[in-house]
Design an enzyme around this catalytic site. Structure first.
Site, PDB file in Angstrom:
ATOM      1  CE  LYS A 115     -52.092 -95.187 -17.615  1.00 39.04           C
ATOM      2  NZ  LYS A 115     -51.627 -94.329 -18.668  1.00 39.04           N
ATOM      3  CD  GLU A 199     -45.103 -98.717 -19.009  1.00 36.38           C
ATOM      4  OE1 GLU A 199     -46.096 -99.179 -18.458  1.00 36.38           O
ATOM      5  OE2 GLU A 199     -45.125 -98.206 -20.154  1.00 36.38           O
ATOM      6  NE  ARG A 291     -62.094 -94.636 -20.279  1.00 35.31           N
ATOM      7  CZ  ARG A 291     -61.550 -94.572 -21.476  1.00 35.31           C
ATOM      8  NH1 ARG A 291     -62.276 -94.832 -22.548  1.00 35.31           N
ATOM      9  NH2 ARG A 291     -60.279 -94.273 -21.636  1.00 35.31           N
TER      10      ARG A 291
HETATM   11  P1  ADP Z   1     -59.959 -93.810 -25.561  1.00 38.37           P
HETATM   12  O1  ADP Z   1     -59.071 -94.966 -25.696  1.00 38.37           O
HETATM   13  O2  ADP Z   1     -61.368 -94.166 -25.380  1.00 38.37           O
HETATM   14  O3  ADP Z   1     -59.735 -92.785 -26.614  1.00 38.37           O
HETATM   15  P2  ADP Z   1     -58.846 -91.829 -23.901  1.00 38.37           P
HETATM   16  O4  ADP Z   1     -57.824 -92.120 -22.851  1.00 38.37           O
HETATM   17  O5  ADP Z   1     -58.396 -91.112 -25.114  1.00 38.37           O
HETATM   18  O6  ADP Z   1     -59.493 -93.197 -24.231  1.00 38.37           O
HETATM   19  O7  ADP Z   1     -60.027 -91.026 -23.232  1.00 38.37           O
HETATM   20  C1  ADP Z   1     -61.371 -91.044 -23.682  1.00 38.37           C
HETATM   21  C2  ADP Z   1     -62.011 -89.714 -23.448  1.00 38.37           C
HETATM   22  O8  ADP Z   1     -61.978 -89.400 -22.108  1.00 38.37           O
HETATM   23  C3  ADP Z   1     -61.341 -88.603 -24.200  1.00 38.37           C
HETATM   24  O9  ADP Z   1     -62.338 -87.754 -24.682  1.00 38.37           O
HETATM   25  C4  ADP Z   1     -60.486 -87.939 -23.157  1.00 38.37           C
HETATM   26  O10 ADP Z   1     -60.328 -86.567 -23.418  1.00 38.37           O
HETATM   27  C5  ADP Z   1     -61.300 -88.188 -21.910  1.00 38.37           C
HETATM   28  N1  ADP Z   1     -60.452 -88.417 -20.744  1.00 38.37           N
HETATM   29  C6  ADP Z   1     -59.569 -89.400 -20.551  1.00 38.37           C
HETATM   30  N2  ADP Z   1     -58.999 -89.334 -19.345  1.00 38.37           N
HETATM   31  C7  ADP Z   1     -59.548 -88.277 -18.749  1.00 38.37           C
HETATM   32  C8  ADP Z   1     -59.390 -87.676 -17.462  1.00 38.37           C
HETATM   33  N3  ADP Z   1     -58.561 -88.157 -16.553  1.00 38.37           N
HETATM   34  N4  ADP Z   1     -60.147 -86.599 -17.176  1.00 38.37           N
HETATM   35  C9  ADP Z   1     -61.007 -86.102 -18.070  1.00 38.37           C
HETATM   36  N5  ADP Z   1     -61.216 -86.628 -19.291  1.00 38.37           N
HETATM   37  C10 ADP Z   1     -60.480 -87.688 -19.630  1.00 38.37           C
HETATM   38  P1  ADP Z   2     -53.321 -93.269 -21.472  1.00 40.24           P
HETATM   39  O1  ADP Z   2     -53.834 -93.722 -20.154  1.00 40.24           O
HETATM   40  O2  ADP Z   2     -53.118 -91.814 -21.542  1.00 40.24           O
HETATM   41  O3  ADP Z   2     -54.120 -93.834 -22.595  1.00 40.24           O
HETATM   42  P2  ADP Z   2     -51.276 -95.259 -22.080  1.00 40.24           P
HETATM   43  O4  ADP Z   2     -50.449 -95.871 -21.020  1.00 40.24           O
HETATM   44  O5  ADP Z   2     -52.371 -96.064 -22.625  1.00 40.24           O
HETATM   45  O6  ADP Z   2     -51.834 -93.865 -21.556  1.00 40.24           O
HETATM   46  O7  ADP Z   2     -50.319 -94.780 -23.259  1.00 40.24           O
HETATM   47  C1  ADP Z   2     -50.799 -93.980 -24.308  1.00 40.24           C
HETATM   48  C2  ADP Z   2     -49.820 -94.016 -25.485  1.00 40.24           C
HETATM   49  O8  ADP Z   2     -48.505 -93.591 -25.095  1.00 40.24           O
HETATM   50  C3  ADP Z   2     -49.599 -95.392 -26.091  1.00 40.24           C
HETATM   51  O9  ADP Z   2     -50.597 -95.730 -27.014  1.00 40.24           O
HETATM   52  C4  ADP Z   2     -48.234 -95.227 -26.730  1.00 40.24           C
HETATM   53  O10 ADP Z   2     -48.312 -94.551 -27.966  1.00 40.24           O
HETATM   54  C5  ADP Z   2     -47.499 -94.337 -25.738  1.00 40.24           C
HETATM   55  N1  ADP Z   2     -46.764 -95.144 -24.750  1.00 40.24           N
HETATM   56  C6  ADP Z   2     -47.136 -95.394 -23.482  1.00 40.24           C
HETATM   57  N2  ADP Z   2     -46.230 -96.163 -22.839  1.00 40.24           N
HETATM   58  C7  ADP Z   2     -45.243 -96.416 -23.730  1.00 40.24           C
HETATM   59  C8  ADP Z   2     -44.012 -97.157 -23.682  1.00 40.24           C
HETATM   60  N3  ADP Z   2     -43.607 -97.767 -22.571  1.00 40.24           N
HETATM   61  N4  ADP Z   2     -43.244 -97.200 -24.805  1.00 40.24           N
HETATM   62  C9  ADP Z   2     -43.637 -96.563 -25.929  1.00 40.24           C
HETATM   63  N5  ADP Z   2     -44.779 -95.852 -26.039  1.00 40.24           N
HETATM   64  C10 ADP Z   2     -45.582 -95.771 -24.961  1.00 40.24           C
END
Ligand code: ADP
Ligand code: ADP
Ligand code: MG
Length: 472
Positions: A115, A199, A291
């Site tokens: 990130k 952040e 993906r």
């Molecule tokens: P999406 O936006 O598609 O929901 P997520 O971040 O929730 O993306 O992840 C999609 C799927 O991949 C979920 O089933 C989550 O549990 C799995 N997943 C995400 N990150 C990881 C990780 N680092 N290791 C294993 N599974 C992961």
């Molecule tokens: P992941 O890789 O687990 O999907 P993200 O960076 O996409 O992580 O963040 C997942 C969720 O966490 C966001 O959809 C939001 O709800 C919360 N979040 C992440 N960053 C912030 C932020 N800077 N301020 C407020 N909420 C956040």
């Protein structure tokens, strides 16, 4: 076009890809772990090969999976989501074996996977990012001084994070100190990388993400947005397309920025650019998922584009057959992640045997599932057992159709999120489209329902159906 594709995944995700292969006339090869011997993806693929005994490590065994693909003469591998789908080493190993990887290049995956690296690339490309640190934090002291400078609240985040893990809001000095080590430990355990960055915390934001498709000939389009604000612990539960929060003007603008973000890393294949939109309707890049995403089905519902088929066509070197202007929005769609979890017990996973499974049907109802009557949900994996995707011509119709379909859905034997969703879709706040990422904390009353054992209405309906069937 490919002759045979190996799917390096399990569950509904693997089945989704098997279905696309089947429609394209491509043979599918499933892989599975020993505990998944009775999994549906094993039965649905043209061939299924055991990877090994370990429930999780099997699906992460790059060497073995590539070897199976070579032995079964597959010409491409689809990674699905989760597992190896965002692992640049996997993409590279596949390509080095002379097999096509159905996804972006290892370089694009690596560039967006961290990130912090992604933030740096996006800032350079002129994409608005959430204010924060570009490099990762050295230690808790640096976290503290950064937080004070930024002003509370702040978010501590794992650079390698995913699936909502490794994210903590901090409202004070004490919380930064307390959370720093905890978040680092969690990130190390989950991602093998303890790097953290910071952040600014966006207050009551909407999570709005854009689906993009880019071919290897320089064409890139977006398929509009998904509102994924309804989350629990930063993990999506219900997703909606399109978002009611953004105007057509903002939609066009964000779509253009999403394409700009993808082009900045020479992105090819399907991907998602995630943004947070604040109360002033200002938007900020958060991350890019390199993906297929779980919630891609709602985009398919409103655009008519089959995203998995497009992924395969793009990987085979085909040109996109449509331009941005050809893609139009039709109606509304909602996806519900039906998880084997008990909402009334902190969403604790509820693996176990499904004793009865009736899925809904009828107009505008799509089910992508991997469970059946008699299936034993193994405890080792993600608790999602089906996705219910509802389409309707208007928002109101989509919501009433969701109520109808959720009422038809009957899963017994394990507790699921169904009853909880039934409460949400009959609420005025949901119909009114009033939600942000704090939705779940704000309305604890959605957790108030009778467990199905106690639902007289369902019991009565079943009794009537049995009586009708018996000719009584
Ligand atoms: P999406 O936006 O598609 O929901 P997520 O971040 O929730 O993306 O992840 C999609 C799927 O991949 C979920 O089933 C989550 O549990 C799995 N997943 C995400 N990150 C990881 C990780 N680092 N290791 C294993 N599974 C992961
Ligand atoms: P992941 O890789 O687990 O999907 P993200 O960076 O996409 O992580 O963040 C997942 C969720 O966490 C966001 O959809 C939001 O709800 C919360 N979040 C992440 N960053 C912030 C932020 N800077 N301020 C407020 N909420 C956040
Ligand atoms: Mg995310």
């Amino acid at each position: 076009m490919f002759k045979r594709i190996l799917i390096a995944n399990r569950g509904e995700c693997a089945i989704r890809v098997i279905r696309a292969c089947s429609e394209l006339g491509i043979e599918s090869v499933a892989v599975y772990s020993k505990p998944d011997s009775h999994a549906l993806h094993v039965k649905k693929a043209d061939q299924a090969i055991l990877i090994g005994p370990d429930p999780v490590k099997s699906y992460l065994n790059i060497h073995r999976i590539v070897d199976i693909a070579l032995k079964t003469k597959c010409d491409a591998i689809h990674p699905g989501y989760g597992f190896l789908s965002e692992n640049p080493e996997f993409a590279e190993a596949v390509v080095n074996a002379g097999i096509t990887y159905i996804g972006p290049s290892a370089k694009a995956i690596a560039g967006m996977g961290s990130k912090t690296a992604a933030r740096t690339a996006m800032l350079a490309a002129g994409v608005p990012c959430i204010p924060g640190t570009e490099a990762s934090l050295k230690d808790a002291d640096e976290a503290l001084s950064t937080a004070r400078e930024m002003g509370y609240p702040v978010m501590l985040k794992a650079a390698a994070g995913g699936g909502g893990r490794g994210i903590r809001r901090c409202d004070s000095d004490q919380e930064v100190i307390r959370n720093y080590e905890m978040t680092q430990r969690e990130a190390l355990a989950a991602f093998g990388n303890g790097e953290l960055f910071m952040e600014k915390c966006i207050i009551e934001p909407r999570h709005i993400e854009f689906q993009i498709l880019a071919d290897s000939h320089g064409n890139c389009v977006h398929l509009f947005e998904r509102d994924c604000s309804i989350q629990r612990r930063n993990q999506k539960l219900i997703e909606i397309a399109p978002s009611n929060y953004i105007s057509q003007e903002l939609r066009d603008k964000m779509g253009k920025v999403a394409i700009q973000a993808a082009k900045a890393v020479d992105y090819v294949n399907a991907g998602t650019v995630e943004f947070l939109v604040d109360k002033n309707h200002d938007f900020y890049f958060m991350e890019m998922n390199t993906r297929l995403q779980v919630e891609h089905t709602i985009t398919e519902a409103i655009t008519g584009v089959d995203i998995v088929t497009q992924q395969i066509r793009i990987a085979a070197g085909e040109k996109l057959k449509f331009t941005q202007d050809d893609i139009t929005l039709k109606g509304h769609a909602i996806e519900f992640r039906i998880n084997a979890e008990d909402p009334q017990n902190g969403f604790f996973p509820t693996p176990g045997r499904i004793t009865r499974y009736f899925s809904p049907g009828g107009p505008g109802v799509r089910v992508d599932g991997c469970v059946y009557s008699g299936y034993e949900i193994p405890p080792h994996y993600d608790s999602m057992c089906a996705k219910l995707t509802i389409w309707g011509p208007t928002w109101r119709h989509t919501v009433t159709r969701s109520q109808r379909a959720l009422n038809e859905y009957d899963i017994r034997g394990v507790k699921t999120t169904l009853a909880f969703y039934r409460n949400i879709v009959k609420s005025d706040v949901f119909m009114g489209g009033q939600f942000d990422t704090g939705f779940m904390e704000k309305y604890p009353e959605f957790l108030e329902y009778k467990p199905y054992e106690a639902r007289e209405d369902i019991a009565a309906a079943v009794a009537v159906a049995i009586a009708a069937h018996a000719g009584l």
